[in-house]
Design a protein around this motif. Structure first.
Motif, PDB file in Angstrom:
ATOM      1  N   ASP A  15       0.852  -1.205   0.000  1.00 18.04           N
ATOM      2  CA  ASP A  15       0.000   0.000   0.000  1.00 18.04           C
ATOM      3  C   ASP A  15       0.882   1.247   0.000  1.00 18.04           C
ATOM      4  N   HIS A  16       0.335   2.347  -0.471  1.00 17.51           N
ATOM      5  CA  HIS A  16       1.164   3.558  -0.519  1.00 17.51           C
ATOM      6  C   HIS A  16       0.322   4.826  -0.554  1.00 17.51           C
ATOM      7  N   GLU A  17      -0.581   4.959   0.407  1.00 17.88           N
ATOM      8  CA  GLU A  17      -1.416   6.182   0.540  1.00 17.88           C
ATOM      9  C   GLU A  17      -2.261   6.375  -0.716  1.00 17.88           C
ATOM     10  N   PRO A  62       3.703   3.310 -17.210  1.00 18.89           N
ATOM     11  CA  PRO A  62       5.141   3.356 -16.871  1.00 18.89           C
ATOM     12  C   PRO A  62       5.491   4.464 -15.875  1.00 18.89           C
ATOM     13  N   ALA A  63       4.608   5.443 -15.710  1.00 21.54           N
ATOM     14  CA  ALA A  63       4.894   6.484 -14.711  1.00 21.54           C
ATOM     15  C   ALA A  63       4.557   5.968 -13.316  1.00 21.54           C
ATOM     16  N   HIS A  64       3.875   4.848 -13.242  1.00 15.95           N
ATOM     17  CA  HIS A  64       3.407   4.281 -11.962  1.00 15.95           C
ATOM     18  C   HIS A  64       3.988   2.876 -11.803  1.00 15.95           C
ATOM     19  N   GLY A  65       3.178   1.890 -11.671  1.00 16.79           N
ATOM     20  CA  GLY A  65       3.692   0.545 -11.395  1.00 16.79           C
ATOM     21  C   GLY A  65       4.422  -0.080 -12.565  1.00 16.79           C
ATOM     22  N   PHE A 104      13.292  10.220 -23.050  1.00 16.96           N
ATOM     23  CA  PHE A 104      13.895   9.244 -22.141  1.00 16.96           C
ATOM     24  C   PHE A 104      13.937   9.782 -20.714  1.00 16.96           C
ATOM     25  N   ARG A 105      13.452   8.998 -19.777  1.00  7.49           N
ATOM     26  CA  ARG A 105      13.557   9.362 -18.354  1.00  7.49           C
ATOM     27  C   ARG A 105      14.306   8.261 -17.632  1.00  7.49           C
ATOM     28  N   LEU A 106      14.892   8.608 -16.510  1.00  5.89           N
ATOM     29  CA  LEU A 106      15.579   7.602 -15.708  1.00  5.89           C
ATOM     30  C   LEU A 106      14.494   6.847 -14.943  1.00  5.89           C
ATOM     31  N   MET A 107      14.069   5.718 -15.486  1.00  2.00           N
ATOM     32  CA  MET A 107      12.962   4.974 -14.871  1.00  2.00           C
ATOM     33  C   MET A 107      13.396   4.459 -13.500  1.00  2.00           C
ATOM     34  N   GLY A 108      12.477   4.504 -12.546  1.00  3.02           N
ATOM     35  CA  GLY A 108      12.815   4.092 -11.184  1.00  3.02           C
ATOM     36  C   GLY A 108      13.364   5.236 -10.363  1.00  3.02           C
ATOM     37  N   PHE A 109      13.408   6.438 -11.011  1.00  5.15           N
ATOM     38  CA  PHE A 109      13.871   7.631 -10.266  1.00  5.15           C
ATOM     39  C   PHE A 109      12.749   8.651 -10.167  1.00  5.15           C
ATOM     40  N   GLY A 110      12.718   9.355  -9.071  1.00  4.40           N
ATOM     41  CA  GLY A 110      11.729  10.418  -8.905  1.00  4.40           C
ATOM     42  C   GLY A 110      10.446   9.900  -8.282  1.00  4.40           C
ATOM     43  N   HIS A 111       9.749  10.807  -7.638  1.00  6.61           N
ATOM     44  CA  HIS A 111       8.491  10.421  -6.987  1.00  6.61           C
ATOM     45  C   HIS A 111       7.704  11.683  -6.658  1.00  6.61           C
ATOM     46  N   ARG A 112       6.390  11.590  -6.802  1.00  4.28           N
ATOM     47  CA  ARG A 112       5.552  12.735  -6.492  1.00  4.28           C
ATOM     48  C   ARG A 112       5.670  13.141  -5.027  1.00  4.28           C
ATOM     49  N   VAL A 113       5.826  12.156  -4.160  1.00  4.83           N
ATOM     50  CA  VAL A 113       5.832  12.484  -2.723  1.00  4.83           C
ATOM     51  C   VAL A 113       7.248  12.463  -2.158  1.00  4.83           C
ATOM     52  N   PRO A 131      11.933   4.887   1.244  1.00  7.08           N
ATOM     53  CA  PRO A 131      12.392   3.880   2.227  1.00  7.08           C
ATOM     54  C   PRO A 131      12.299   2.453   1.695  1.00  7.08           C
ATOM     55  N   ARG A 132      11.401   2.252   0.753  1.00 13.48           N
ATOM     56  CA  ARG A 132      11.270   0.903   0.176  1.00 13.48           C
ATOM     57  C   ARG A 132      12.489   0.590  -0.698  1.00 13.48           C
ATOM     58  N   ALA A 133      12.996   1.611  -1.358  1.00 18.42           N
ATOM     59  CA  ALA A 133      14.168   1.395  -2.228  1.00 18.42           C
ATOM     60  C   ALA A 133      15.377   1.003  -1.394  1.00 18.42           C
ATOM     61  N   GLU A 144      23.752  17.559 -10.423  1.00 21.22           N
ATOM     62  CA  GLU A 144      22.984  18.741 -10.030  1.00 21.22           C
ATOM     63  C   GLU A 144      21.528  18.656 -10.460  1.00 21.22           C
ATOM     64  N   TYR A 145      21.278  18.136 -11.681  1.00 23.24           N
ATOM     65  CA  TYR A 145      19.900  18.053 -12.219  1.00 23.24           C
ATOM     66  C   TYR A 145      19.021  17.244 -11.265  1.00 23.24           C
ATOM     67  N   PHE A 146      19.539  16.105 -10.809  1.00 23.21           N
ATOM     68  CA  PHE A 146      18.739  15.216  -9.958  1.00 23.21           C
ATOM     69  C   PHE A 146      18.690  15.751  -8.525  1.00 23.21           C
ATOM     70  N   PRO A 203      16.096   7.249  -6.143  1.00 26.39           N
ATOM     71  CA  PRO A 203      15.531   5.951  -6.567  1.00 26.39           C
ATOM     72  C   PRO A 203      14.219   5.686  -5.826  1.00 26.39           C
ATOM     73  N   ASN A 204      13.241   5.156  -6.533  1.00 26.49           N
ATOM     74  CA  ASN A 204      11.974   4.810  -5.889  1.00 26.49           C
ATOM     75  C   ASN A 204      11.840   3.292  -5.816  1.00 26.49           C
ATOM     76  N   VAL A 205      10.694   2.833  -5.412  1.00 26.93           N
ATOM     77  CA  VAL A 205      10.459   1.405  -5.137  1.00 26.93           C
ATOM     78  C   VAL A 205      10.768   0.555  -6.361  1.00 26.93           C
ATOM     79  N   ALA A 255       0.424  -7.549  -5.095  1.00 36.97           N
ATOM     80  CA  ALA A 255       0.695  -7.023  -3.747  1.00 36.97           C
ATOM     81  C   ALA A 255      -0.222  -5.847  -3.433  1.00 36.97           C
ATOM     82  N   ARG A 256      -0.394  -4.943  -4.387  1.00 38.23           N
ATOM     83  CA  ARG A 256      -1.165  -3.719  -4.124  1.00 38.23           C
ATOM     84  C   ARG A 256      -2.661  -3.975  -3.979  1.00 38.23           C
ATOM     85  N   THR A 257      -3.107  -5.171  -4.364  1.00 38.96           N
ATOM     86  CA  THR A 257      -4.523  -5.520  -4.178  1.00 38.96           C
ATOM     87  C   THR A 257      -4.901  -5.404  -2.717  1.00 38.96           C
TER      88      THR A 257
HETATM   89  C1  SDX Z   1       5.346   4.480  -8.322  1.00 42.38           C
HETATM   90  O1  SDX Z   1       2.433   7.747  -6.083  1.00 42.38           O
HETATM   91  C2  SDX Z   1       2.964   6.678  -5.554  1.00 42.38           C
HETATM   92  O2  SDX Z   1       2.986   6.474  -4.378  1.00 42.38           O
HETATM   93  C3  SDX Z   1       3.493   5.700  -6.611  1.00 42.38           C
HETATM   94  C4  SDX Z   1       4.232   4.492  -6.060  1.00 42.38           C
HETATM   95  C5  SDX Z   1       3.332   3.564  -5.274  1.00 42.38           C
HETATM   96  O3  SDX Z   1       3.844   2.764  -4.473  1.00 42.38           O
HETATM   97  O4  SDX Z   1       2.080   3.578  -5.582  1.00 42.38           O
HETATM   98  O5  SDX Z   1       5.312   4.910  -5.254  1.00 42.38           O
HETATM   99  C6  SDX Z   1       4.807   3.651  -7.215  1.00 42.38           C
HETATM  100  O6  SDX Z   1       4.619   4.790  -9.228  1.00 42.38           O
HETATM  101  C7  SDX Z   1       6.755   4.983  -8.227  1.00 42.38           C
HETATM  102  C8  SDX Z   1       7.144   5.902  -9.422  1.00 42.38           C
HETATM  103  C9  SDX Z   1       7.527   5.005 -10.596  1.00 42.38           C
HETATM  104  N1  SDX Z   1       7.726   5.833 -11.804  1.00 42.38           N
HETATM  105  C10 SDX Z   1       8.936   5.989 -12.344  1.00 42.38           C
HETATM  106  O7  SDX Z   1       9.984   5.593 -11.828  1.00 42.38           O
HETATM  107  C11 SDX Z   1       8.914   6.716 -13.687  1.00 42.38           C
HETATM  108  C12 SDX Z   1      10.005   7.791 -13.685  1.00 42.38           C
HETATM  109  N2  SDX Z   1       9.626   8.867 -12.757  1.00 42.38           N
HETATM  110  C13 SDX Z   1       8.870   9.962 -13.280  1.00 42.38           C
HETATM  111  O8  SDX Z   1       8.113   9.780 -14.412  1.00 42.38           O
HETATM  112  C14 SDX Z   1       8.364  10.934 -12.220  1.00 42.38           C
HETATM  113  O9  SDX Z   1       9.380  11.112 -11.311  1.00 42.38           O
HETATM  114  C15 SDX Z   1       7.088  10.583 -11.487  1.00 42.38           C
HETATM  115  C16 SDX Z   1       5.981  10.307 -12.421  1.00 42.38           C
HETATM  116  C17 SDX Z   1       7.315   9.394 -10.618  1.00 42.38           C
HETATM  117  C18 SDX Z   1       6.726  11.776 -10.616  1.00 42.38           C
HETATM  118  O10 SDX Z   1       6.446  12.809 -11.464  1.00 42.38           O
HETATM  119  P1  SDX Z   1       5.957  14.237 -10.908  1.00 42.38           P
HETATM  120  O11 SDX Z   1       5.829  14.235  -9.433  1.00 42.38           O
HETATM  121  O12 SDX Z   1       4.772  14.669 -11.703  1.00 42.38           O
HETATM  122  O13 SDX Z   1       7.184  15.126 -11.178  1.00 42.38           O
HETATM  123  P2  SDX Z   1       7.474  15.815 -12.554  1.00 42.38           P
HETATM  124  O14 SDX Z   1       7.217  14.872 -13.696  1.00 42.38           O
HETATM  125  O15 SDX Z   1       6.809  17.140 -12.556  1.00 42.38           O
HETATM  126  O16 SDX Z   1       9.075  15.992 -12.462  1.00 42.38           O
HETATM  127  C19 SDX Z   1       9.652  17.117 -11.777  1.00 42.38           C
HETATM  128  C20 SDX Z   1      10.911  17.430 -12.568  1.00 42.38           C
HETATM  129  C21 SDX Z   1      10.655  17.626 -14.061  1.00 42.38           C
HETATM  130  O17 SDX Z   1      11.707  18.443 -14.545  1.00 42.38           O
HETATM  131  P3  SDX Z   1      11.423  20.058 -14.762  1.00 42.38           P
HETATM  132  O18 SDX Z   1      10.192  20.163 -15.654  1.00 42.38           O
HETATM  133  O19 SDX Z   1      11.155  20.604 -13.356  1.00 42.38           O
HETATM  134  O20 SDX Z   1      12.675  20.586 -15.397  1.00 42.38           O
HETATM  135  O21 SDX Z   1      11.810  16.289 -12.494  1.00 42.38           O
HETATM  136  C22 SDX Z   1      11.994  15.757 -13.801  1.00 42.38           C
HETATM  137  C23 SDX Z   1      10.851  16.264 -14.658  1.00 42.38           C
HETATM  138  O22 SDX Z   1      11.250  16.326 -16.013  1.00 42.38           O
HETATM  139  N3  SDX Z   1      11.949  14.297 -13.627  1.00 42.38           N
HETATM  140  C24 SDX Z   1      12.773  13.434 -14.227  1.00 42.38           C
HETATM  141  C25 SDX Z   1      12.409  12.173 -13.729  1.00 42.38           C
HETATM  142  N4  SDX Z   1      11.393  12.300 -12.873  1.00 42.38           N
HETATM  143  C26 SDX Z   1      11.104  13.614 -12.829  1.00 42.38           C
HETATM  144  N5  SDX Z   1      13.776  13.620 -15.120  1.00 42.38           N
HETATM  145  C27 SDX Z   1      14.414  12.493 -15.501  1.00 42.38           C
HETATM  146  N6  SDX Z   1      14.145  11.242 -15.071  1.00 42.38           N
HETATM  147  C28 SDX Z   1      13.143  11.043 -14.184  1.00 42.38           C
HETATM  148  N7  SDX Z   1      12.857   9.829 -13.751  1.00 42.38           N
END
Ligand code: SDX
Length: 440
Positions: free
Chosen positions: A240-242, A274-277, A310-319, A325-327, A362-364, A371-373, A398-400
């Motif tokens: 679960d994740h809020e 791909p932005a989520h699970g 191209f995005r670095l998959m597995g990086f970044g998170h809305r919260v 902590p899971r990573a 610096e960008y990251f 890194p996320n989960v 698992a998320r069920t």
């Molecule tokens: C999950 O919500 C949850 O709790 C989800 C989850 C769960 O357990 O349910 O935790 C599971 O979905 C984890 C996230 C898995 N997704 C990925 O790993 C896909 C890659 N990550 C991104 O697409 C992104 O980070 C999100 C979708 C996860 C979050 O996006 P946000 O919060 O809408 O942030 P954003 O897209 O506005 O990014 C902010 C900035 C942007 O740059 P600027 O416009 O400010 O210049 O960061 C950049 C983005 O371009 N950015 C990335 C990036 N993630 C964000 N740049 C490169 N690589 C990335 N991965």
């Protein structure tokens, strides 16, 4: 603090908004919970001011009150009913966490045994469901199959779908938790052309899943305890994740009174993105694309290039604006599993190097991208012999547990209404119809 003694939200003063055109003031109450930010209760905003709020993506919007999971994105904290995810991953097991999420407290010995027995007795699916798989292409993505088959459960279970009846809700919840491993394993067996394997009541939940995935009629399947423990920990970490996108989908679908199986199918559909699970599968595909450690900087540059999708998959998170902590737990588990299995996976080396480079870039750093989960989970699943196209299926399995816990909480919430957001309209103002002949 027990679930029973947990407080509801409490009033903590108010904020006053002043209408820029009329100068009229509107006072809105502030509500506080146990942990985390307080909220401005805007339920009276439109009736009191004629204004909507505007928050695409819900970056600052609380959609509900919940007691299930708390996340502190700045500090990298994740609690399930108050218990830290690291302690649950280390000391608990998936079905015990499922009980905790559903019922609000850790079970005692009798409660735990009864719950395991109940789930065990619901693991079989109706025999007719076997025929549903034959309607799919063998090369269909298993997530497409999961959406179809889980949604189809609504066509099989009419005996307990009065969602106003808590007993019916619990039966549907138990059925979903119990049957997801069976349905997931059947999707895999169908894809690889092997016969379906029935559940076994003498195995634990996770052992049973691995058995249904990998057993074949020609020889005895031996459970590998290291594999089972690693898989169980993966399930705990994804439970679960809020109010993430897929959970919010389940809540919104459930708010209309929709069939519970249909609501969970909607959650699976949302999780697939791909932005989520779907990111866990995308991470491994991304790592497969990076041939050597030396070529990592090229991919980091692409991730930073706004003109490159191209995005670095597995990086970044809305919260999380800190380490997920899971990573952290998954990175440790990944090393343990690879060591236990004697696997020298060069993709792990690339992942660790990629993380190190990104966390010093610096960008990251500026964007607080950690890194996320999903970043390490795929490497563990790959080491456990799971094909990448099944990674998100396992996330959904698992998320069920979280989805059904949040769905029950939503229905039991006395303030619950059908979810119906509004909008900022920027389309055409009213205009008269122009007959085809006059359109030029
Ligand atoms: C999950 O919500 C949850 O709790 C989800 C989850 C769960 O357990 O349910 O935790 C599971 O979905 C984890 C996230 C898995 N997704 C990925 O790993 C896909 C890659 N990550 C991104 O697409 C992104 O980070 C999100 C979708 C996860 C979050 O996006 P946000 O919060 O809408 O942030 P954003 O897209 O506005 O990014 C902010 C900035 C942007 O740059 P600027 O416009 O400010 O210049 O960061 C950049 C983005 O371009 N950015 C990335 C990036 N993630 C964000 N740049 C490169 N690589 C990335 N991965």
């Amino acid at each position: 603090m027990s679930a029973k003694s947990q407080q509801a939200s409490k009033s903590s003063g108010s904020v006053t908004l002043t209408d820029p055109s009329s100068g009229q003031a509107l006072e809105l109450p502030v509500l506080s919970g146990t942990l985390g930010p307080s909220v401005v209760d805007i339920r009276a905003l439109y009736s009191g001011s004629g204004y909507f709020t505007y928050d695409p993506g819900y970056t600052s919007t609380g959609a509900c009150e919940s007691k299930i999971t708390f996340i502190d994105g700045e500090k990298g904290i994740l609690l399930h009913r108050g218990y830290p995810i690291g302690e649950l991953a280390e000391q608990s097991d998936f079905l015990e966490v499922a009980y905790l999420l559903l019922r609000g407290e850790l079970p005692n010995e009798t409660e735990a045994k009864d719950f395991v027995d109940t789930i065990t007795r619901h693991t079989m699916v109706h025999e007719q469901i076997n025929y549903l798989y034959r309607g799919f292409r063998r090369d269909a993505h298993p997530m497409a199959v999961m959406i179809g088959v889980v949604g189809a459960l609504a066509a099989f279970y009419h005996d307990a779908t009065d969602i106003g009846d808590s007993t019916h809700r619990m039966i549907a919840s138990h059925r979903l938790i119990a049957k997801m491993p069976t349905i997931a394993a059947m999707a895999y067996k169908y894809a690889v052309g092997q016969p379906f394997v029935y559940p076994r009541n003498d195995l634990t939940y996770t052992e049973n899943f691995l058995h249904m995935l990998f057993a074949v009629p020609c020889e005895e399947y031996k459970i590998n305890p290291v594999q089972a423990r690693a898989m169980d920990r993966i399930l705990i970490l994804h439970a679960d994740h809020e109010q993430n996108a897929s959970t919010s989908t389940v809540r919104l679908a459930g708010s209309s009174g929709a069939n519970p199986y249909a609501c969970i199918a909607a959650g699976i559909a949302t999780l697939w993105g791909p932005a989520h699970g779907g990111a866990n599968e995308a991470v491994v595909r991304m790592l497969e694309e990076i041939p050597t450690v030396e070529q990592i900087p090229e991919y980091i540059a692409r991730a930073k290039d706004k003109n490159d999708p191209f995005r670095l998959m597995g990086f970044g998170h809305r919260v999380y604006k800190n380490y997920d902590p899971r990573a952290t737990v998954l990175r440790e588990t990944c090393s343990e599993v690879l060591d236990d299995f004697g696997i020298d996976d060069d993709k792990l080396k690339i992942a660790v190097e990629l993380e190190k480079i990104a966390l010093n870039d610096e960008y990251f750093i500026e964007r607080k991208l950690y890194p996320n989960v999903d970043f390490y989970s795929g490497l563990i699943l790959k080491a456990l012999g799971i094909p990448p196209e099944l990674f998100t299926v396992i996330f959904a399995l698992a998320r069920t547990v979280g989805w059904v816990a949040q769905w029950n909480e939503m229905i039991e919430d006395p303030s619950q209404k059908i979810g119906r957001p509004r909008q900022l309209y920027t389309g055409a103002a009213e205009r008269s119809f122009i007959p085809l002949a006059d359109r030029g």
